[in-house]
Write an enzyme that holds these catalytic residues in place. Structure first.
Site, PDB file in Angstrom:
ATOM      1  N   GLY A 248      -5.902  -0.736 -12.661  1.00  0.00           N
ATOM      2  CA  GLY A 248      -6.587  -0.871 -11.377  1.00  0.00           C
ATOM      3  C   GLY A 248      -7.315  -2.177 -11.201  1.00  0.00           C
ATOM      4  N   GLU A 290      -3.411   0.158 -18.673  1.00  0.00           N
ATOM      5  CA  GLU A 290      -2.172   0.200 -17.890  1.00  0.00           C
ATOM      6  C   GLU A 290      -2.213  -0.750 -16.694  1.00  0.00           C
ATOM      7  OE1 GLU A 290      -1.555   4.982 -18.800  1.00  0.00           O
ATOM      8  OE2 GLU A 290      -2.378   4.294 -16.890  1.00  0.00           O
ATOM      9  N   GLY A 292      -0.800  -2.978 -13.821  1.00  0.00           N
ATOM     10  CA  GLY A 292       0.453  -3.060 -13.059  1.00  0.00           C
ATOM     11  C   GLY A 292       0.348  -4.181 -12.052  1.00  0.00           C
ATOM     12  N   ARG A 330       2.588  -1.837   2.918  1.00  0.00           N
ATOM     13  CA  ARG A 330       1.162  -1.780   2.622  1.00  0.00           C
ATOM     14  C   ARG A 330       0.259  -2.140   3.815  1.00  0.00           C
ATOM     15  NH1 ARG A 330      -0.942  -5.010  -0.636  1.00  0.00           N
ATOM     16  NH2 ARG A 330      -2.537  -3.597  -1.477  1.00  0.00           N
ATOM     17  N   TYR A 334      -2.181   1.049   4.736  1.00  0.00           N
ATOM     18  CA  TYR A 334      -3.633   1.073   4.555  1.00  0.00           C
ATOM     19  C   TYR A 334      -4.297  -0.281   4.771  1.00  0.00           C
ATOM     20  CZ  TYR A 334      -1.873   0.381  -0.288  1.00  0.00           C
ATOM     21  OH  TYR A 334      -1.180  -0.018  -1.410  1.00  0.00           O
ATOM     22  N   CYS A 361      10.940  -1.082  14.484  1.00  0.00           N
ATOM     23  CA  CYS A 361      10.571  -0.560  15.801  1.00  0.00           C
ATOM     24  C   CYS A 361       9.284   0.259  15.725  1.00  0.00           C
ATOM     25  CB  CYS A 361      11.715   0.270  16.383  1.00  0.00           C
ATOM     26  SG  CYS A 361      13.130  -0.726  16.847  1.00  0.00           S
TER      27      CYS A 361
END
Length: 442
Positions: A248, A290, A292, A330, A334, A361
């Protein structure tokens, strides 16, 4: 304008990535085109690994491949000695196809199917991260029927609120992920696994969210899990050998973002775990993380071709490109923000304030609400930066648009690693109605 990694501007005024002219890449591979700076990926991975090495802590840095999954990126991750976080049978199958070391694969996900769990046993992967009681019962059944062992972690929600968008926060109590640390669920899960003949409980896992810039939430999460680990040791004489603190870690999408160096997040985790281990005389667990987005996010750049321009007097100017929410959901999903530049005219003044619109569209198909680029001309190339994470992996064929090609660049070389979809690819799974009729009549 902020350039990332190996990005430069050459004498022609063109954006280059990994020593390769993006105008040449567009001519060779077409657009939209997702270009990865592999040297930057390697640099970020090394930064995480070196921080643990300097502290003398046993660790695994697992690439959270939901950010971007492909055979080629798995091959690079394996070369770097990374572990791999997969969250579905499809990602696991990709890892198998890439011949990724099975013992370094960790299987996540909040709703693993029985078939997916069997697949994990078939491949003898390194660890399954259990997310709920249903999975506990399934893995017990599979391991007992096969008489085969499997390493597991318990995913817990530590009740830590991370400062990020609600859609990408995952560590709070009200989450679809994991066992709640505060209401007794985690203890119940532990007791169901403790002393099982085939299931080897290594420890706990948490992931508090994504695109986080401050370190306090990571410290609090580490404290919460270490506290529970100490409690289990006192009550059950059980010592966790692994503490997985997830990922994160934030990256810079725009000038407003101020991410820390990857080492800062790791150092905060390290110091918290080391301090608590000393205080409670607890054997230092192996720490897993982790990353990413923080490995691939700003390593990726999408190159588009500009098409139509529409001016709405006194309101805005729309500049449309040959992709959009189909290859990058994305912003519509959000409100994610990006920065852009005119890839073939980098030295021209970037003073035109425009809205970058996609060709889907949907009125919401706007990649950037306010971008400053060179005066747009049809056929110009537009680079949108930091598209390496959660773009291709979330891409769709909405409006039956083909997914883009992907190219890796490094040291002046370029290689196609995912080919562009064709119209034939899009209809490949379609079955004409008369064929269904013939099958039913048999």
């Amino acid at each position: 304008m902020y350039l990332y990694g190996t990005q430069t501007v050459n004498e022609k005024g063109h954006l280059t990535i990994g020593g390769v002219d993006t105008v040449d890449l567009a001519h060779i591979y077409g657009t939209p085109l997702l270009v990865y700076d592999i040297a930057l990926f390697k640099e970020r991975a090394a930064a995480f690994q070196e921080t643990f090495k300097k502290a003398g802590i046993q660790a695994q840095v697992a690439y959270a491949s939901k950010a971007f999954s492909s055979i080629a990126i798995y091959e690079v991750a394996a070369q770097l000695g990374l572990s791999l976080d997969v969250v579905s049978g499809g990602e696991l199958h990709t890892a198998v196809a890439a011949n990724f070391p099975r013992e370094k694969i960790h299987f996540h996900g909040n709703n693993k199917s029985y078939t997916e769990l069997q697949y994990a046993f078939d491949e003898k992967i390194g660890c399954i991260v259990l997310d709920n009681f249903h999975e506990i019962e399934m893995i017990k059944e599979i391991s007992e029927a096969r008489k085969e062992k499997m390493n597991v972690l318990l995913r817990v929600t530590p009740g830590v609120h991370a400062s990020t968008h609600d859609y990408i926060t995952t560590g709070q109590e009200d989450s679809k992920f994991g066992f709640d640390l505060k209401n007794g669920q985690t203890d119940d899960a532990f007791l169901k696994l403790h002393n099982h003949p085939y299931i080897q409980l290594l420890g706990m896992h948490c992931h508090i969210g994504s695109q986080i810039f401050e370190t306090e939430a990571f410290r609090l999460a580490a404290e919460a899990l270490m506290t529970k680990m100490v409690e289990w040791r006192q009550k059950f004489k059980f010592t966790c050998s692994v503490l997985n603190l997830g990922g994160g870690f934030g990256i810079r999408y725009t000038a407003e973002d101020e991410p820390l160096h990857p080492s800062k997040y790791v150092e905060e985790m390290e110091s918290t775990v080391l301090s608590m281990a000393r205080t409670y005389n607890y054997p230092l667990p192996e720490i897993w993380i982790e990353p990413g987005r923080s490995l691939v996010g700003d390593a990726g750049t999408t190159i588009y071709t500009i098409g139509s321009t529409k001016e709405v007097p006194n309101i805005r100017t729309y500049v449309s490109v040959d992709g959009g929410m189909s290859d990058n959901i994305r912003p519509a999903l959000y409100g994610a923000k990006y920065s852009a530049a005119s890839a073939n005219r980098m030295l021209d003044p970037h003073s035109d304030k425009v809205t970058i619109a996609g060709k889907c569209c949907e009125s919401g198909d706007k990649l950037i609400e306010e971008a400053f680029i060179a005066q747009p001309v049809e056929g110009d190339l537009l680079a949108i930066f930091c598209t390496g994470a959660y773009t291709y992996s979330m891409a769709s064929n909405y409006n039956r648009l083909p997914k883009p090609a992907i190219v890796f660049c490094e040291d002046g070389q370029h290689q196609l690693v995912v080919r562009r979809e064709t119209y034939e690819d899009i209809i490949r799974l379609d079955i004409p109605l008369q064929k269904i009729g013939r099958e039913q009549s048999k």
